[in-house]
Design a protein around this motif. Structure first.
Motif, PDB file in Angstrom:
ATOM      1  N   ARG A   1     -15.649  -0.888   3.874  1.00  0.00           N
ATOM      2  CA  ARG A   1     -15.861  -1.455   2.744  1.00  0.00           C
ATOM      3  C   ARG A   1     -16.787  -2.156   2.846  1.00  0.00           C
ATOM      4  NH1 ARG A   1     -11.018   0.012  -0.701  1.00  0.00           N
ATOM      5  NH2 ARG A   1     -12.409  -1.138  -2.574  1.00  0.00           N
TER       6      ARG A   1
ATOM      7  N   LEU B   1      -6.022   4.713   5.822  1.00  0.00           N
ATOM      8  CA  LEU B   1      -7.029   3.999   4.706  1.00  0.00           C
ATOM      9  C   LEU B   1      -8.422   4.062   5.654  1.00  0.00           C
ATOM     10  CD1 LEU B   1      -6.007   0.448   4.634  1.00  0.00           C
ATOM     11  CD2 LEU B   1      -6.288   1.110   2.823  1.00  0.00           C
TER      12      LEU B   1
ATOM     13  N   TRP C   1       0.370  -1.346  -0.280  1.00  0.00           N
ATOM     14  CA  TRP C   1      -0.073  -0.114   0.137  1.00  0.00           C
ATOM     15  C   TRP C   1       0.534   1.752   0.278  1.00  0.00           C
ATOM     16  CZ3 TRP C   1      -5.358   1.174  -0.528  1.00  0.00           C
ATOM     17  CH2 TRP C   1      -5.441  -0.198  -1.130  1.00  0.00           C
TER      18      TRP C   1
ATOM     19  N   ASN D   1      -9.490   7.568   3.801  1.00  0.00           N
ATOM     20  CA  ASN D   1      -9.998   6.992   2.396  1.00  0.00           C
ATOM     21  C   ASN D   1     -11.058   6.488   1.761  1.00  0.00           C
ATOM     22  OD1 ASN D   1      -7.227   9.092   0.899  1.00  0.00           O
ATOM     23  ND2 ASN D   1      -6.439   8.384   2.804  1.00  0.00           N
ATOM     24  N   TYR D   2     -10.939   5.816   2.352  1.00  0.00           N
ATOM     25  CA  TYR D   2     -12.149   4.346   2.651  1.00  0.00           C
ATOM     26  C   TYR D   2     -13.184   4.153   3.305  1.00  0.00           C
ATOM     27  CZ  TYR D   2      -9.037   3.000  -1.263  1.00  0.00           C
ATOM     28  OH  TYR D   2      -7.660   2.411  -2.443  1.00  0.00           O
ATOM     29  N   ARG D   3     -14.146   3.872   2.530  1.00  0.00           N
ATOM     30  CA  ARG D   3     -15.919   3.858   3.219  1.00  0.00           C
ATOM     31  C   ARG D   3     -15.603   3.220   4.609  1.00  0.00           C
ATOM     32  NH1 ARG D   3     -17.746   1.675  -0.579  1.00  0.00           N
ATOM     33  NH2 ARG D   3     -18.671  -0.366   0.730  1.00  0.00           N
ATOM     34  N   ASN D   4     -16.124   4.104   5.435  1.00  0.00           N
ATOM     35  CA  ASN D   4     -16.017   3.548   7.046  1.00  0.00           C
ATOM     36  C   ASN D   4     -17.436   4.072   7.612  1.00  0.00           C
ATOM     37  OD1 ASN D   4     -14.680   5.247   8.721  1.00  0.00           O
ATOM     38  ND2 ASN D   4     -13.481   5.210   7.223  1.00  0.00           N
TER      39      ASN D   4
ATOM     40  N   GLU E   1      -7.654  -5.158  -4.080  1.00  0.00           N
ATOM     41  CA  GLU E   1      -6.716  -3.747  -5.062  1.00  0.00           C
ATOM     42  C   GLU E   1      -6.565  -3.965  -5.999  1.00  0.00           C
ATOM     43  OE1 GLU E   1      -8.104   0.821  -4.932  1.00  0.00           O
ATOM     44  OE2 GLU E   1      -9.304  -1.111  -4.215  1.00  0.00           O
TER      45      GLU E   1
END
Length: 643
Positions: A407, A363, A107, A366-369, A456
């Motif tokens: 996610r 993470l 990552w 920057n990602y849906r949670n 990913e």
């Protein structure tokens, strides 16, 4: 090479071997140059996996030398598959550990670095002027304290929007340390000079705007952006420095300036007059100066200098008196050079950290949670009602209701309870902290990170597969080629019985080497032995005397050649040894004799090892029908050169 080094090296080699790039293949690349059982090895595959210098093509000799190695490697993988080694429990455990850490690294290198640098580069062209209010909170602050800090800052923000001076609000609301506000006016600064959470907030504001309350490692803030300007290019600076506070310091710097004007070399004046002990031996160099690293007035003084002059007149700053010399002004020949410079800054800044927590935070941001606040509130209420009861003993309803989502992954209140049981088994409900739920979210993302990485970056699965093969091939080698436990001892017995002279001890000296920094301590140690005491007891009575004994080696170099001139029970003359004074005490001379089989085992194993490897590899070649076609390889290489 020890076993661990060999294991790591082999696994890395195999990952390198197996990391074949997906490239378009010509008809020539499809030429089969070898087989392992039913598996066909093509010229393109061989060429792609041979280790050569970057951007260079392998020579024919390199390909010919590599072909049998690659075929053996392929056969060992097939052997591992048939013997179930790829599914070995210990191997899979080690693969799991590697997969997790490799995911973090993947990552960082393949997503985070590029994404964050783009943001960094975009911001790096500006400098900001700001002021802030800070209410200090530690990471374990209670929910009540956290809410109180937030509400106070909302109150302060509303007052500012209604016209109250920000500096007055700072005095009223900011925490203090040693009697001074922890908030207040901040100097001009650019990207990479403060913590990321603060930086993200301030760079999102327009001039005159004030942020909503936000949290950093220091506590809760609101920040007001006062001004913005283009970034001032850094200047590389040397100086002659005298401390402020006395007329003598001013006179000293004036004298230094007079010496420069009289023609004294800069380096001599620096050494003679500068009070900066760190920079003076290096010509007064203090490195690159820009806003954010030093006090604003100091940087203003440097930036105001004419770069054409050899050195400045004496200048007073908050640090003291200086004579500045501008050694260089930052400049960029082109955009690529600018990006390269800023990339180095970025990698050294708080904006990029090679840590697992940095990846998790990225993470999360920057990602849906999401958190089901009602479920969390019910959970916290149940704990609050349990007072001194251990958390592990609290009976929660078996709801198994979704609590945290990241996610497409769901984590329930039962998962959270199990996590607390595992991480805080003895904790009472009274000691419960909000931070534990934050830690749980980190744990949750960590637990699915490998799956997320493969999802990913599908190519990452190939890296994991290759590492698994590397571990399997290492285990094959360790078990069948290197391990003493699997060697045919009957073969070693034959070698032992037929080569008696090679497996004998020569005449050896059984000696003690005594040494000490103090001659008097060494003399006491010698007397201790002469009085009939055993040398092994010497350190107990005289800890300042070092005692080393040996009876295995045959030495001819100084100082060990002294032993040949000694008789048992005697001491040598003192000599220097590793910055100490030392003597030998010769206990006895051991006669030559034949080693028994156990004593000779390691030497026998080393002698037999080449034959052992040849025998096993020959069996491997027969079992998996390894065939190398050098003629087709040479033809493919010739055709390749024509293209």
């Amino acid at each position: 090479m020890n076993g661990l080094d060999r294991k790591l090296g082999l696994c890395l080699l195999i990952i390198s071997i197996c990391s074949t790039l997906s490239i378009s293949q010509s008809k020539n690349d499809k030429t089969v140059v070898g087989t392992v059982g039913k598996e066909k090895i093509t010229y393109g595959e061989l060429k792609a996996n041979v280790n050569t210098f970057p951007n260079s093509s392998p020579s024919l000799k390199e390909l010919e030398d590599f072909l049998p190695i690659y075929l053996e490697y392929k056969a060992k993988i097939q052997f591992a598959e048939k013997e179930g080694i790829l599914k070995d429990e210990q191997l899979l455990s080690e693969l799991g550990q590697y997969s997790k850490q490799a995911s973090y690294s993947y990552w960082l290198e393949n997503k985070i670095k590029e994404t964050e640098f783009e943001k960094y580069y975009d911001r790096a062209s500006n400098e900001l002027k700001s002021e802030h209010i800070l209410i200090a909170l530690n990471n374990n602050a209670s929910p009540e304290d956290t809410l109180e800090a937030y509400q106070k800052l909302i109150e302060a923000r509303n007052k500012f929007l209604n016209g109250t001076d920000f500096s007055e609000l700072d005095r009223q609301y900011s925490s203090t340390q040693n009697g001074r506000s922890m908030g207040g006016d901040l100097p001009w600064f650019s990207i990479g000079t403060t913590v990321k959470e603060f930086e993200d907030q301030i760079f999102s504001l327009k001039i005159g705007e004030v942020s909503m309350p936000f949290r950093t490692q220091f506590g809760y803030h609101i920040v007001h952006l006062q001004d913005k300007r283009s970034r001032t290019l850094s200047r590389e600076v040397s100086h002659i420095f005298t401390r402020a506070g006395s007329q003598a310091s001013k006179e000293k710097v004036d004298t230094a300036f007079e010496k420069l004007e009289a023609g004294w070399p800069w380096s001599e004046v620096v050494l003679e007059f500068s009070d900066d002990g760190l920079s003076a031996p290096n010509g007064g160099k203090i490195g690159w100066v820009n806003y954010g690293r030093y006090q604003t007035g100091f940087v203003d003084s440097v930036m105001a200098l004419d770069t054409e002059i050899d050195y400045s007149k004496p200048i007073q700053t908050s640090y003291g008196y200086h004579i500045f010399r501008i050694d260089s002004v930052q400049s960029f020949g082109n955009e690529e050079e600018k990006k390269k410079t800023y990339m180095k800054e970025f990698l050294d800044s708080p904006n990029f950290k090679k840590s697992n927590s940095f990846v998790i935070n990225w993470l999360m941001n920057n990602y849906r949670n999401s958190v089901n606040q009602q479920v969390l509130e019910n959970f916290n209420t149940k704990i609050a009602q349990s007072d001194t009861l251990k958390i592990s003993n609290i009976e929660f309803p078996e709801t198994n209701t979704n609590l945290f989502s990241f996610r497409d992954y769901k984590f329930t209140d039962t998962d959270y309870h199990n996590y607390l049981d595992a991480t805080h088994p003895e904790a009472s409900a009274k000691s419960y902290s909000d931070k534990w739920f934050s830690d749980f979210k980190t744990y949750a993302i960590d637990s699915v990170l490998v799956k997320l990485t493969v999802s990913e970056f599908p190519e990452f699965q190939k890296t994991l597969d290759n590492y698994q093969k590397g571990l399997a091939v290492y285990q094959v080698n360790d078990t069948y080629l290197w391990s003493a436990a699997t060697v045919d001892t009957s073969e070693l017995v034959k070698i032992y019985e037929n080569n008696e002279a090679e497996y004998s001890f020569p005449k050896r000296h059984f000696y003690y080497l005594l040494s000490s920094f103090a001659d008097t301590s060494l003399a006491k140690g010698i007397d201790f032995i002469k009085n009939g005491n055993h040398p092994d007891s010497l350190r107990s009575y005289y800890p300042r005397v070092s005692v080393v004994k040996d009876s295995t080696g045959v030495f001819t170099d100084d100082p060990f050649d002294k032993l040949e001139q000694m008789s048992p029970g005697s001491f040598s003359e003192p000599f220097d040894y590793r910055q100490r004074t030392a003597v030998f005490y010769l206990k006895e001379i051991l006669p030559s004799r034949k080693m028994n089989f156990e004593e000779a085992f390691n030497r026998l194993l080393a002698s037999y090892q080449p034959k052992r490897e040849d025998l096993w590899l020959n069996e491997l070649k027969k079992r998996f029908k390894i065939k190398a076609d050098y003629k087709k390889l040479r033809n493919a290489f010739k055709n390749d050169e024509k293209l």
